[in-house]
Design an enzyme around this catalytic site. Structure first.
Site, PDB file in Angstrom:
ATOM      1  N   THR A 215       0.839  -1.196   0.000  1.00 35.75           N
ATOM      2  CA  THR A 215       0.000   0.000   0.000  1.00 35.75           C
ATOM      3  C   THR A 215       0.877   1.250   0.000  1.00 35.75           C
ATOM      4  O   THR A 215       2.089   1.145  -0.254  1.00 35.75           O
ATOM      5  CB  THR A 215      -1.008  -0.029   1.176  1.00 35.75           C
ATOM      6  OG1 THR A 215      -1.920   1.065   1.050  1.00 35.75           O
ATOM      7  CG2 THR A 215      -0.325   0.045   2.530  1.00 35.75           C
ATOM      8  N   ASN A 216       0.306   2.405   0.250  1.00 36.69           N
ATOM      9  CA  ASN A 216       1.085   3.646   0.245  1.00 36.69           C
ATOM     10  C   ASN A 216       0.640   4.522   1.419  1.00 36.69           C
ATOM     11  O   ASN A 216      -0.225   4.129   2.192  1.00 36.69           O
ATOM     12  CB  ASN A 216       0.924   4.362  -1.102  1.00 36.69           C
ATOM     13  CG  ASN A 216      -0.534   4.640  -1.388  1.00 36.69           C
ATOM     14  OD1 ASN A 216      -1.188   5.389  -0.689  1.00 36.69           O
ATOM     15  ND2 ASN A 216      -1.072   4.001  -2.432  1.00 36.69           N
ATOM     16  N   ARG A 217       1.207   5.697   1.522  1.00 38.02           N
ATOM     17  CA  ARG A 217       0.997   6.504   2.729  1.00 38.02           C
ATOM     18  C   ARG A 217      -0.206   7.435   2.643  1.00 38.02           C
ATOM     19  O   ARG A 217      -0.378   8.286   3.505  1.00 38.02           O
ATOM     20  CB  ARG A 217       2.267   7.302   3.026  1.00 38.02           C
ATOM     21  CG  ARG A 217       3.431   6.386   3.348  1.00 38.02           C
ATOM     22  CD  ARG A 217       4.700   7.159   3.567  1.00 38.02           C
ATOM     23  NE  ARG A 217       4.581   8.081   4.683  1.00 38.02           N
ATOM     24  CZ  ARG A 217       5.465   9.019   4.960  1.00 38.02           C
ATOM     25  NH1 ARG A 217       6.523   9.154   4.203  1.00 38.02           N
ATOM     26  NH2 ARG A 217       5.292   9.815   5.990  1.00 38.02           N
TER      27      ARG A 217
END
Ligand code: CTP
Length: 408
Positions: A215-217
């Protein structure tokens, strides 16, 4: 020019009627939060509300005089009994007891609050709160129905613990939810009234095995703020969101997804009916080519993870746009750590967008997780607009205004 943005509540005159329920203490928080948001809040307490809370409670949080039935017979009575309602943008009765509800439904005018309700021409929001069984009673339901048919906006009470110890429907919803409903009513007739806006938010999650994801931030904050700003502007909003820590704004239809592929399906399904798409989600560009059926164990050694490309959602949408017979505005978001404007301009063109919001994520006060953003808007016609550092809500309001202008 845009440093100080006013939210939908700022400078709104709201009359808050408080009737005699134990939930009256929650109305103090509501009055406080509305005041902090910039509204002018005039509180009217019924005689039974005064048994639970005092006018001083409300005066202290609103900085304004709070009214009681003593004022109905006081020296200013001739002005007050119609004046409070006439000047208001909105009358909110929270909590509204079964008794006050019955008086409202029948037009009874024996208290300052019910007189004000009769004299007011502004929208009326009623938040019923009462103990076990009273809400479901046919008499109460009939009164609610009468008020609804007359145009009142009813906030459904929440289920849960009631003061009597019973569990049931009758609790006054918490302040953020009440404010969400108030925003919806104040937003009616706004810049995007009658328009459908589709917003995507959050970072997609691409599974590796049953317990792990790539995933990402992205926090989803900018997307949720856009959904709220579109609601404030009177739009019908659908929010396609990945799992986030945020509560969706009141009034948005929420579609929950996890992966880029699920988001693509949801966007393609919803896009044809919408007037604007605000693609704020941080969509994974790559996903694991295979998803392990069982948890990958360390005994197997360090895994080699092969990735494959996901589909570009905005590019897929641009294919659909040519089929649309009406104007649809599509806005993208570019989060860049270098060559911000050049990269954003390329994305504007390659994704056939009307507008892209370019955001420099290398700065510590802009981008992922923080509350503020420093955005430059790039338009398809070559116009550029640099916004100063501002909250994500303020940025969202401006983006929504620009989208509304493009839809005109
Ligand atoms: N986007 C999309 N589908 C993807 C990836 C991105 O629709 N598979 C959208 C994002 O929601 C955003 C815009 O495209 O509105 C730009 O996203 P960004 O991640 O900045 O650009 P990418 O096209 O992924 O390019 P790169 O990662 O190389 O910068």
């Amino acid at each position: 020019m845009y440093n100080i943005r006013m939210s939908i509540l700022s400078n709104k005159r709201i009359v808050l009627g408080v009737s005699g329920s134990i939930a009256a203490y929650k109305a103090a928080d509501l009055a406080s939060k509305l005041t902090q948001a910039g509204a002018q809040v005039d509180v009217i307490l019924t005689a039974s509300a005064e048994k639970f809370v005092t006018p001083l409670t409300f005066q202290s949080v609103t900085g304004r005089r709070a009214y009681t039935d003593a004022d109905l017979w006081g020296s200013e009575a001739h002005v007050l009994h119609v004046g409070l309602g006439h000047a208001a943008h909105l009358l909110v009765i929270a909590p509204c007891t079964a008794n006050t509800l019955a008086k409202l439904a029948h037009g009874q005018a024996d208290t300052l609050l019910t007189v004000t309700a009769l004299a007011a021409a502004c929208p009326l929001i009623v938040a019923p709160a009462m103990d076990g069984g009273m809400y479901d009673h046919p008499a109460t339901q009939k009164n609610i129905d009468t008020l609804r048919k007359r145009g009142a906006y009813i906030i459904e009470p929440a289920e849960g613990h009631l003061a009597s110890g019973l569990t049931g429907k009758g609790r006054l919803p918490e302040t953020p939810e009440l404010i969400g409903h108030i925003r919806l009513v104040l937003g009616r007739g706004g810049l995007l009234a009658g328009k459908r806006v589709l917003v995507t938010a959050g970072g997609t999650q691409e599974p590796l095995d049953p317990v792990r994801v790539l995933t990402n931030r992205s926090s989803g904050k900018q997307g949720y703020a856009l959904a709220q700003a579109a609601l404030d502007a009177g739009a019908q909003v659908t929010l396609i969101t990945t799992p986030t820590a945020l509560t969706p704004p009141v009034g948005a239809k929420v579609i929950r997804v996890e992966t880029a592929a699920q988001m693509l399906d949801a966007v393609l399904k919803e896009f044809p009916a919408c007037d604007a798409l605000l693609m704020a989600a941080a969509v994974a560009d790559f996903r694991p080519k295979t998803v392990a059926e069982n948890k990958i164990k360390k005994e197997g050694g360090i895994p080699q993870i092969e990735l494959e490309a996901t589909e570009d959602i905005l590019k897929a949408v641009s294919g659909l746009r040519s089929e649309a017979k009406r104007k649809q505005v599509v806005a993208g978001f570019a989060a860049e750590s270098q060559s911000l404007l050049e990269n954003a301009a390329n994305k504007l063109q390659s994704k056939k967008l009307d507008l892209i919001a370019a955001n420099d994520i290398s700065a510590s006060d802009a981008g992922f997780s923080v509350e503020t953003n420093r955005i430059t808007l790039l338009f398809a016609d070559g116009r550029r607009e640099s916004l100063s550092l501002m909250s994500k809500s303020e940025a969202a309001e401006i983006i929504v205004e620009r989208v509304a202008a493009l839809l005109e």
